[in-house]
Design an enzyme around this catalytic site. Structure first.
Site, PDB file in Angstrom:
ATOM      1  CG  ASP A   7      21.127  35.685   0.080  1.00  0.00           C
ATOM      2  OD1 ASP A   7      21.713  35.514  -0.994  1.00  0.00           O
ATOM      3  OD2 ASP A   7      20.382  34.854   0.599  1.00  0.00           O
ATOM      4  CG  ASP A   9      18.511  36.416  -6.395  1.00  0.00           C
ATOM      5  OD1 ASP A   9      18.558  37.576  -6.843  1.00  0.00           O
ATOM      6  OD2 ASP A   9      19.061  35.454  -6.951  1.00  0.00           O
ATOM      7  CG  ASN A  52      24.909  29.911  -3.565  1.00  0.00           C
ATOM      8  OD1 ASN A  52      26.081  30.220  -3.375  1.00  0.00           O
ATOM      9  ND2 ASN A  52      24.251  29.097  -2.758  1.00  0.00           N
ATOM     10  NE  ARG A  58      20.614  24.001 -11.565  1.00  0.00           N
ATOM     11  CZ  ARG A  58      19.692  24.134 -10.621  1.00  0.00           C
ATOM     12  NH1 ARG A  58      18.621  24.893 -10.838  1.00  0.00           N
ATOM     13  NH2 ARG A  58      19.837  23.534  -9.462  1.00  0.00           N
ATOM     14  CB  CYS A  90      28.830  30.310  -6.029  1.00  0.00           C
ATOM     15  SG  CYS A  90      28.841  28.600  -6.649  1.00  0.00           S
ATOM     16  CB  CYS A 100      32.709  29.551  -4.241  1.00  0.00           C
ATOM     17  SG  CYS A 100      32.537  28.990  -5.935  1.00  0.00           S
TER      18      CYS A 100
END
Ligand SMILES: [Zn+2]
Length: 193
Positions: A7, A9, A52, A58, A90, A100
């Site tokens: 991952d 973050d 992600n 956004r 993603c 995803c």
């Protein structure tokens, strides 16, 4: 082949669990995390990132800005003697219902296909439930690092809600690398006694 899927973050870089890393200056590595990647590399792991990035969907930042963040990340990794082979992300917002976005497993399937491995060769390391759930869906080995979104998680007792059964947990990516790649002890010097 051993593939570590990290991952980003809260696992590799500092993260408060909710804000967006939208510029290179906002990307700050966690203590020991870059060196942990270097140790995994030296011990034979290919390291990739699956992340992600709903801020793209956004409209909070664009791919050019994301690339600039990753350029800084790769530069800092290289300075620590570490290498991340690829970043899979993603770009969708949650309401786009893509496949995803983790806990969906599409990114992990792309990684397995890229390297020609199956789920058992994936070592999934991260600080959020969605990342580990995607790994569980692949039959991967699962490691929770208690930084970022999981900074308050205890190292013993019941696993937090949403963390798949069988997940092993560590205080940080550095602590996980310490377990997976122990330092080779120095041979004791003969003292003649
Ligand atoms: Zn997506």
């Amino acid at each position: 082949m051993k593939i570590a899927i990290l991952d980003r973050d809260g696992c590799l870089n500092q993260w408060d669990g909710e804000s967006f890393i939208a510029s290179p200056d906002a990307w700050q590595p966690l203590p020991g995390a870059l060196e942990a990647v270097a140790r995994l590399n030296r011990a034979g792991w290919h390291v990739v990132i699956a992340t992600n990035q709903p801020g793209l969907g956004r409209g909070l930042f664009d791919v050019t800005e994301l690339n600039a963040v990753h350029a800084r990340m790769h530069k800092e990794l290289a300075a620590a003697g570490a290498r991340v082979d690829a970043v899979f992300f993603c770009p969708h917002a949650p309401d786009e219902n893509c496949e995803c976005r983790k806990p969906g497993k599409a990114l992990f399937e792309q990684i397995a296909e890229r390297f020609g491995v199956d789920g058992r060769e994936l070592w999934v390391m991260g600080s959020c439930a969605a990342h580990l759930q995607a790994g569980a869906a692949m039959g991967a080995r699962l490691f929770l690092v208690c930084t970022g979104a999981s900074a308050d998680v205890a190292l013993d007792g019941a696993l937090p809600p949403g963390i798949p059964a069988g997940t092993r947990r560590f205080a940080s990516l550095e602590a996980l690398a310490d377990m997976l790649v122990p330092e080779i002890p120095v041979e004791p010097q003969a003292d003649g006694s």
